[in-house]
Design a protein around this motif. Structure first.
Motif, PDB file in Angstrom:
ATOM      1  N   ALA A 382       0.843  -1.462  -0.091  1.00 53.43           N
ATOM      2  CA  ALA A 382      -0.112  -0.043   0.091  1.00 53.43           C
ATOM      3  C   ALA A 382       0.799   1.323  -0.248  1.00 53.43           C
ATOM      4  N   TYR A 383       1.481   1.448  -0.850  1.00 53.69           N
ATOM      5  CA  TYR A 383       2.431   2.592  -1.274  1.00 53.69           C
ATOM      6  C   TYR A 383       1.730   3.895  -0.828  1.00 53.69           C
ATOM      7  N   ASN A 384       0.492   4.038  -1.548  1.00 55.48           N
ATOM      8  CA  ASN A 384      -0.269   5.274  -1.594  1.00 55.48           C
ATOM      9  C   ASN A 384      -0.711   5.707  -0.191  1.00 55.48           C
ATOM     10  N   VAL A 385      -0.402   4.951   0.841  1.00 52.58           N
ATOM     11  CA  VAL A 385      -0.732   5.399   2.437  1.00 52.58           C
ATOM     12  C   VAL A 385       0.487   5.516   3.234  1.00 52.58           C
ATOM     13  N   ARG A 386       1.703   5.393   2.566  1.00 48.87           N
ATOM     14  CA  ARG A 386       2.815   5.767   3.209  1.00 48.87           C
ATOM     15  C   ARG A 386       3.253   7.240   3.443  1.00 48.87           C
ATOM     16  N   TYR A 387       2.524   8.283   2.695  1.00 52.92           N
ATOM     17  CA  TYR A 387       2.945   9.547   2.853  1.00 52.92           C
ATOM     18  C   TYR A 387       1.610  10.490   2.966  1.00 52.92           C
ATOM     19  N   PRO A 388       1.795  11.664   3.486  1.00 48.57           N
ATOM     20  CA  PRO A 388       0.762  12.427   3.444  1.00 48.57           C
ATOM     21  C   PRO A 388       0.106  12.805   2.250  1.00 48.57           C
ATOM     22  N   PRO A 389      -1.171  13.294   2.214  1.00 47.20           N
ATOM     23  CA  PRO A 389      -1.645  13.531   0.813  1.00 47.20           C
ATOM     24  C   PRO A 389      -0.973  14.824   0.001  1.00 47.20           C
ATOM     25  N   ARG A 390      -0.430  15.527   0.724  1.00 48.73           N
ATOM     26  CA  ARG A 390       0.158  16.685   0.201  1.00 48.73           C
ATOM     27  C   ARG A 390       1.573  16.273  -0.698  1.00 48.73           C
ATOM     28  N   PRO A 396      -1.632   9.236 -11.870  1.00 52.03           N
ATOM     29  CA  PRO A 396      -2.505   8.911 -10.796  1.00 52.03           C
ATOM     30  C   PRO A 396      -1.603   7.771 -10.028  1.00 52.03           C
ATOM     31  N   VAL A 397      -2.239   7.466  -9.014  1.00 50.48           N
ATOM     32  CA  VAL A 397      -1.538   6.190  -8.074  1.00 50.48           C
ATOM     33  C   VAL A 397      -2.123   5.121  -8.021  1.00 50.48           C
ATOM     34  N   CYS A 398      -1.637   3.904  -7.811  1.00 53.68           N
ATOM     35  CA  CYS A 398      -2.032   2.708  -7.426  1.00 53.68           C
ATOM     36  C   CYS A 398      -2.735   2.667  -6.142  1.00 53.68           C
ATOM     37  N   ALA A 399      -3.992   2.398  -5.816  1.00 52.60           N
ATOM     38  CA  ALA A 399      -4.636   2.500  -4.508  1.00 52.60           C
ATOM     39  C   ALA A 399      -4.885   1.120  -4.404  1.00 52.60           C
ATOM     40  N   SER A 400      -4.362   0.095  -4.684  1.00 56.90           N
ATOM     41  CA  SER A 400      -4.811  -1.207  -4.568  1.00 56.90           C
ATOM     42  C   SER A 400      -3.693  -2.103  -3.836  1.00 56.90           C
ATOM     43  N   VAL A 401      -3.721  -2.769  -3.193  1.00 59.24           N
ATOM     44  CA  VAL A 401      -2.740  -3.987  -2.764  1.00 59.24           C
ATOM     45  C   VAL A 401      -2.513  -4.827  -3.821  1.00 59.24           C
ATOM     46  N   GLN A 402      -3.382  -5.173  -4.659  1.00 63.74           N
ATOM     47  CA  GLN A 402      -3.195  -5.945  -5.727  1.00 63.74           C
ATOM     48  C   GLN A 402      -2.514  -5.430  -6.832  1.00 63.74           C
ATOM     49  N   LEU A 403      -1.359  -5.420  -6.724  1.00 55.62           N
ATOM     50  CA  LEU A 403      -0.349  -4.565  -7.632  1.00 55.62           C
ATOM     51  C   LEU A 403      -0.554  -4.640  -9.164  1.00 55.62           C
ATOM     52  N   TYR A 415       4.741   4.710  -5.672  1.00 54.04           N
ATOM     53  CA  TYR A 415       6.043   4.239  -5.171  1.00 54.04           C
ATOM     54  C   TYR A 415       7.099   5.532  -5.235  1.00 54.04           C
ATOM     55  N   ASP A 416       7.249   6.357  -6.249  1.00 51.87           N
ATOM     56  CA  ASP A 416       7.998   7.558  -6.347  1.00 51.87           C
ATOM     57  C   ASP A 416       7.457   8.318  -5.433  1.00 51.87           C
ATOM     58  N   ASN A 417       6.241   8.546  -5.240  1.00 58.97           N
ATOM     59  CA  ASN A 417       5.873   9.488  -4.087  1.00 58.97           C
ATOM     60  C   ASN A 417       6.259   9.148  -2.700  1.00 58.97           C
ATOM     61  N   THR A 418       6.299   7.893  -2.296  1.00 52.94           N
ATOM     62  CA  THR A 418       7.282   7.475  -1.107  1.00 52.94           C
ATOM     63  C   THR A 418       8.607   7.859  -1.121  1.00 52.94           C
TER      64      THR A 418
END
Length: 561
Positions: A382-390, A396-403, A415-418
């Protein structure tokens, strides 16, 4: 009530037996079903790595099927000899466990070897929850609950001991004859044994879980390292920032096309290229990072943190992760411990580890302080929850654990956002060090291992080292030092060479001016010798030392889809 009693007495609620099988036939039927239902990834791996048009490929695939069925039949057959009544419940447990294991093999391409089972045992509740997806329930129902219901319809009739004994003997003889006749397959099977063995269910997770637990249960005495002394009396603060699942390939400081390191690029840091982890999973990598010598004997000696604490260094370990080895430190703090009275989104993410650290350093009565920040970083899936929304910079980002259900662009964006967020946290840590008065300060950032993002149909990490791709091994290794000439310039110094986790222990010793019989100055990243090979300064355009997301109204990395 009388009607209900009559129905209960008549057995109306007891599943009706639809089939009756003798024990040997039941065992063989289950073995064949297990080989077919739960091993599609195994056969697909064979098809992918064999010349399927050749006769030999067909023989090899059949050999895999025979081996899987034989292993299950032999084990279950032996159980039937000892406790016949356990055979059906055992098969039902296998069905449920196999279904869940198959979900992870299919979804993430994992290999269920000893290290992967270690990862499973070291996964905390939050990480386990992050792996859940409704498809897991689909697997559990279709390949677990439904087979269990079918097994309930079968009555395993009593069979004389001799007839129960004949079956495993016959299976063993048949398997040996087949193996002899298909001897040309063994070279290929031996070559891929590590990968194949991690996909054979249930034996991959059963045997390797046993191996991991046995190794963990064995006593590991931590021997004390040789006494040390200090050659400098200066007041010193060292930050050791341990990243999670950060691969060098996605760092702009390592040549990545996207700007993922705006903060560190402007902080005056030194980047060490061609750095590699010692393992592909967290627990082993942490042992390596804190060890003074090669991993083979690391468990015999006290870790860096205990060594420093014993010699009067104030050691503070702050973590938003897990997997730390046993250590003797006075101050071990989890993010949850630091959140009391904290408000705002920063409290729930890695930057929360920095909260109050200046005051904590000021309150220390020691002149040497080591602060370790163990980040959650880029922990998947769940890469999309590892960083604050800002920090949702790339969309767009992957929001699923079914990568595998996300597009490659969506997965890489998340991933790059992390990485951008980790860069921000490291940049903030450097800013803290720059603001400390009266101390000489240094920082080391290193990741525990890399990450797979769908290359070779692999995701996450933990693939056995011998078959793991380079993206799980190549890691960022970055230092900042207040005494470096470029420490306050918008310049990054790049050092070519061969570096690894082995550098960390001796670099921290070197930063504190600590010397002992085990100190290896050639591994000290802060020494002139380490900086000598092929240094190249990389000027960076001016600006703030932290990334400014578009939502904040400042410049941001280009959004890509």
């Amino acid at each position: 009530m009388q009607a209900l009693a009559l129905r209960l007495s008549s057995g109306a609620f007891i599943p009706r037996v639809r089939w009756r099988l003798r024990t040997p036939m039941f065992v063989l039927a289950w073995a064949l079903f297990n080989a077919v239902a739960y091993h599609v990834p195994l056969y697909l791996f064979g098809i992918e790595h064999l010349d399927v048009a050749s006769w030999g490929a067909g023989v090899t695939l059949l050999t895999l099927f025979v081996l899987v069925a034989a292993m299950t039949a032999l084990f279950t057959g032996v159980v039937s000899l000892i406790v016949p009544r356990l055979v059906k419940p055992l098969c039902m447990v296998m069905a449920i466990a196999n279904a869940i294991a198959l979900y992870f093999v299919v979804t993430y391409g994992v290999v269920l070897d000893e290290t992967m089972m270690g990862n499973a045992f070291n996964t905390n509740t939050a990480e386990a929850a992050g792996l859940f997806h409704p498809w897991m329930l689909v697997y559990a129902f279709c390949l677990g609950i439904v087979p269990c219901w079918v097994l309930l319809q079968v009555e395993v009739t009593r069979t004389p001991f001799f007839k129960r004994l004949v079956m495993p003997i016959a299976v063993g003889v048949f398997t040996l004859c087949w193996a002899y006749g298909a001897s040309q397959s063994w070279l290929w099977i031996d070559k891929h044994a590590k990968h194949l063995g991690g996909m054979v269910l249930p034996w991959s997770y059963v045997v390797n879980a046993g191996r991991y637990l046995a190794g963990k249960a064995a006593p590991h005495e931590r021997k004390l390292l040789p006494a040390a002394h200090f050659v400098s009396n200066e007041k010193k603060v060292v930050f050791l920032v341990i990243g999670e699942s950060a691969r060098a390939q996605n760092f702009s400081l390592y040549g990545y096309g996207r700007q993922t390191n705006p903060a560190v690029a402007k902080a005056g840091a030194t980047v060490f290229r061609k750095a590699r982890s010692c393992a592909t999973y967290t627990t082993a990598s942490l042992e390596c990072i804190l060890a003074h010598q090669e991993p083979g004997a690391r468990a015999m000696w006290e870790p860096l943190t205990s060594y420093l604490q014993r010699h009067g260094v104030d050691v503070i370990w702050r973590t938003n992760n897990a997997g730390e080895p046993a250590m003797d430190v006075r101050h071990f703090e989890r993010l949850g411990d630091l959140k009391a009275g904290c408000t705002g989104e920063a409290c729930d993410y890695d930057e929360g580890l920095l909260r109050g650290i200046e005051a904590r350093i000021a309150a220390s009565d020691q002149q040497r302080i080591l602060v370790v920040f163990h980040l959650e970083g880029s922990h998947g899936p769940a890469y999309n929850v590892r960083y604050p929304p800002r920090f949702n910079v790339f969309t767009p980002v992957c929001a699923s654990v079914q990568l595998h259900q996300c597009s490659s662009d969506e997965l890489i964006n998340a991933y790059d956002n992390t990485i951008v967020y980790t860069d921000f946290v490291v940049g903030q840590a450097i800013d803290v060090l720059k603001g400390l008065q009266g101390y000489s300060t240094s920082l080391i950032y290193v990741s525990d291992h890399g990450e797979s993002l769908g290359e070779y149909n692999l995701y996450l990490h933990g693939t056995p080292w011998t078959i793991a791709p380079d993206v799980q091994k190549e890691i960022p290794l970055i230092v900042w030092d207040s005494s470096a000439p470029h420490s306050n310039a918008n310049t990054t110094l790049t050092v070519e060479g061969a570096f690894s986790h082995a550098n960390v222990f001796h670099s921290v010793m070197g930063a504190f001016g600590m010397r002992s019989d085990i100190f290896e100055p050639e591994l000290d990243l802060f020494s002139a010798a380490a900086l000598r090979p092929a240094m190249a300064p990389s000027p960076v355009a001016g600006g703030n030392s932290s990334p400014t997301p578009a939502s904040a109204g400042g410049p941001s990395p280009t959004r890509q889809r």
